[in-house]
Design a protein around this motif. Sequence first.
Motif, mmCIF file in Angstrom:
data_model
loop_
_atom_site.group_PDB
_atom_site.id
_atom_site.type_symbol
_atom_site.label_atom_id
_atom_site.label_comp_id
_atom_site.label_asym_id
_atom_site.label_seq_id
_atom_site.Cartn_x
_atom_site.Cartn_y
_atom_site.Cartn_z
ATOM 1 N N GLN A 252 0.822 -1.216 0.000
ATOM 2 C CA GLN A 252 0.000 0.000 0.000
ATOM 3 C C GLN A 252 0.860 1.272 0.000
ATOM 4 O O GLN A 252 0.364 2.355 -0.304
ATOM 5 C CB GLN A 252 -0.935 0.021 1.215
ATOM 6 C CG GLN A 252 -2.056 -1.002 1.148
ATOM 7 C CD GLN A 252 -1.592 -2.417 1.464
ATOM 8 O OE1 GLN A 252 -0.632 -2.603 2.231
ATOM 9 N NE2 GLN A 252 -2.243 -3.401 0.899
ATOM 10 N N ASP A 297 -6.647 9.485 5.132
ATOM 11 C CA ASP A 297 -8.076 9.710 5.364
ATOM 12 C C ASP A 297 -8.548 8.778 6.482
ATOM 13 O O ASP A 297 -8.817 7.601 6.251
ATOM 14 C CB ASP A 297 -8.857 9.449 4.079
ATOM 15 C CG ASP A 297 -10.358 9.677 4.256
ATOM 16 O OD1 ASP A 297 -10.776 10.112 5.354
ATOM 17 O OD2 ASP A 297 -11.111 9.401 3.305
ATOM 18 N N TRP A 298 -8.640 9.308 7.695
ATOM 19 C CA TRP A 298 -9.018 8.472 8.837
ATOM 20 C C TRP A 298 -10.525 8.295 8.967
ATOM 21 O O TRP A 298 -10.997 7.659 9.906
ATOM 22 C CB TRP A 298 -8.439 9.064 10.121
ATOM 23 C CG TRP A 298 -6.934 9.082 10.111
ATOM 24 C CD1 TRP A 298 -6.133 10.172 10.069
ATOM 25 C CD2 TRP A 298 -6.064 7.950 10.116
ATOM 26 N NE1 TRP A 298 -4.806 9.800 10.046
ATOM 27 C CE2 TRP A 298 -4.731 8.443 10.069
ATOM 28 C CE3 TRP A 298 -6.255 6.568 10.137
ATOM 29 C CZ2 TRP A 298 -3.609 7.611 10.065
ATOM 30 C CZ3 TRP A 298 -5.150 5.726 10.131
ATOM 31 C CH2 TRP A 298 -3.845 6.245 10.096
ATOM 32 N N THR A 299 -11.299 8.826 8.008
ATOM 33 C CA THR A 299 -12.741 8.558 8.016
ATOM 34 C C THR A 299 -13.065 7.286 7.240
ATOM 35 O O THR A 299 -14.214 6.839 7.243
ATOM 36 C CB THR A 299 -13.519 9.731 7.390
ATOM 37 O OG1 THR A 299 -13.179 9.834 5.992
ATOM 38 C CG2 THR A 299 -13.177 11.043 8.089
ATOM 39 N N ALA A 300 -12.071 6.715 6.558
ATOM 40 C CA ALA A 300 -12.271 5.502 5.762
ATOM 41 C C ALA A 300 -11.556 4.330 6.416
ATOM 42 O O ALA A 300 -10.613 4.502 7.196
ATOM 43 C CB ALA A 300 -11.735 5.711 4.345
ATOM 44 N N ALA A 301 -12.009 3.117 6.086
ATOM 45 C CA ALA A 301 -11.346 1.905 6.582
ATOM 46 C C ALA A 301 -10.084 1.641 5.763
ATOM 47 O O ALA A 301 -10.019 1.942 4.570
ATOM 48 C CB ALA A 301 -12.297 0.715 6.481
ATOM 49 N N HIS A 302 -9.072 1.080 6.399
ATOM 50 C CA HIS A 302 -7.808 0.781 5.724
ATOM 51 C C HIS A 302 -7.335 -0.613 6.100
ATOM 52 O O HIS A 302 -7.506 -1.054 7.243
ATOM 53 C CB HIS A 302 -6.724 1.778 6.120
ATOM 54 C CG HIS A 302 -7.033 3.200 5.786
ATOM 55 N ND1 HIS A 302 -6.762 3.761 4.559
ATOM 56 C CD2 HIS A 302 -7.616 4.186 6.527
ATOM 57 C CE1 HIS A 302 -7.156 5.023 4.558
ATOM 58 N NE2 HIS A 302 -7.683 5.311 5.731
ATOM 59 N N THR A 303 -6.740 -1.290 5.163
ATOM 60 C CA THR A 303 -6.071 -2.560 5.415
ATOM 61 C C THR A 303 -4.652 -2.453 4.884
ATOM 62 O O THR A 303 -4.453 -2.233 3.687
ATOM 63 C CB THR A 303 -6.787 -3.737 4.724
ATOM 64 O OG1 THR A 303 -8.128 -3.820 5.197
ATOM 65 C CG2 THR A 303 -6.067 -5.052 5.013
#
Length: 396
Positions: A252, A297-303
Amino acid sequence: MTRTLVLLGSTGSVGTQAIDVVRQHPDRFRVVGLGAGGGNVALLAEQALSLGVEIVAVANSTAVQDLQLAFYAEAQKRGYATGDFRIPKILAGPESMADLAEYPCDVVLNAVTGSIGLKPTLAALKAGRTLALANKESLVAGGALVKKFAKPGQIVPVDSEHSALTQCLRSGTEREVRRLIVTASGGPFRGRSRESLRGVTLEEAMAHPTWDMGPVITINSATLVNKALEVIEAHELYGTPYADIAVMVHPQSVIHSMVEFVDGSTIAQASPPDMRLPIALALGWPDRVPGAARGVDWTAAHTWEFAPLDDAVFPAVALAKAAGTEGRCRPAIFNAANEECVEAFRAGRLPFLGIVDTIDRVLDDAPDYAEPGTVEEVLAAEAWARARARELAGTY
């Protein structure tokens, strides 16, 4: 207070993004000099006139006339009357970049590609400039020389990985560091077997999944040679033993590197892949430049994924560690042989796997050089390596 800058390699990827940063923050930065190889004089002329620089350097002396014509063409585009604009002073030839690196300024950004960046690096350091270093080959090929002239804090790395390490290292003292973890995207061939890489084409090698870079760096990323050079650079920048520098594959490219401390803590630097952030940090060091790049963007989910590097498929890092541990010009030989092999691959004279295999053979054949004390000794070792790499590439 406005910082004055000299940008070497201004028409390349890092150079053009540095100019983006400058244009976004005209109150913080002013460019007084630009340097480039001379392959894109139209862009160089546009940059010089739009920024109002005082001096320009082209490494290719035959490009001077073309550059002068490009200045006139650019001036006409801007509606200047004849004689109504000033052409910057022009330096030309192989030594022009080093000459420009000595020009009065606060910061020299060295974004030249290849080992030709060593002389400008040394010139900037000797002149007392802060060096924003994007030319990793300076430290790879001439680490001992660079460290001889660099004062503490005079070099600020621009590579995203070393910028991340530098930021993370602010979290502890030198004696508290256990190891450095350099992250790698894995390139376009992450997860592939060695056998599956035998027929890799130039087009496939140029398809980097994350970064938009020049051809040499992109191919280096595909072979993981880029990461190998970064490991040598990290050793030279921070003095960390090679055994304490690890590489983790992180596709990523959000975590740019990490530092593990003796108490078990690991500090990571995270940001979306955007070179303007490390460039801005290097130009403004030790201060951060507001709005240099967007954050996560900490409003979205991340992997986020991490995996150890497969040294059997990508042996370049292990090869570089061995070369760096041995020293005595072997990192310079590694780098020079790679540059020749990449050129041979681009020209269709060498298969993809032949790049690192040939580097390995060149290192095996290398004379027992002493630790270099001059630029000429580094260049002599490189010249031998280039000739031997060309010879071996011709056997495929």
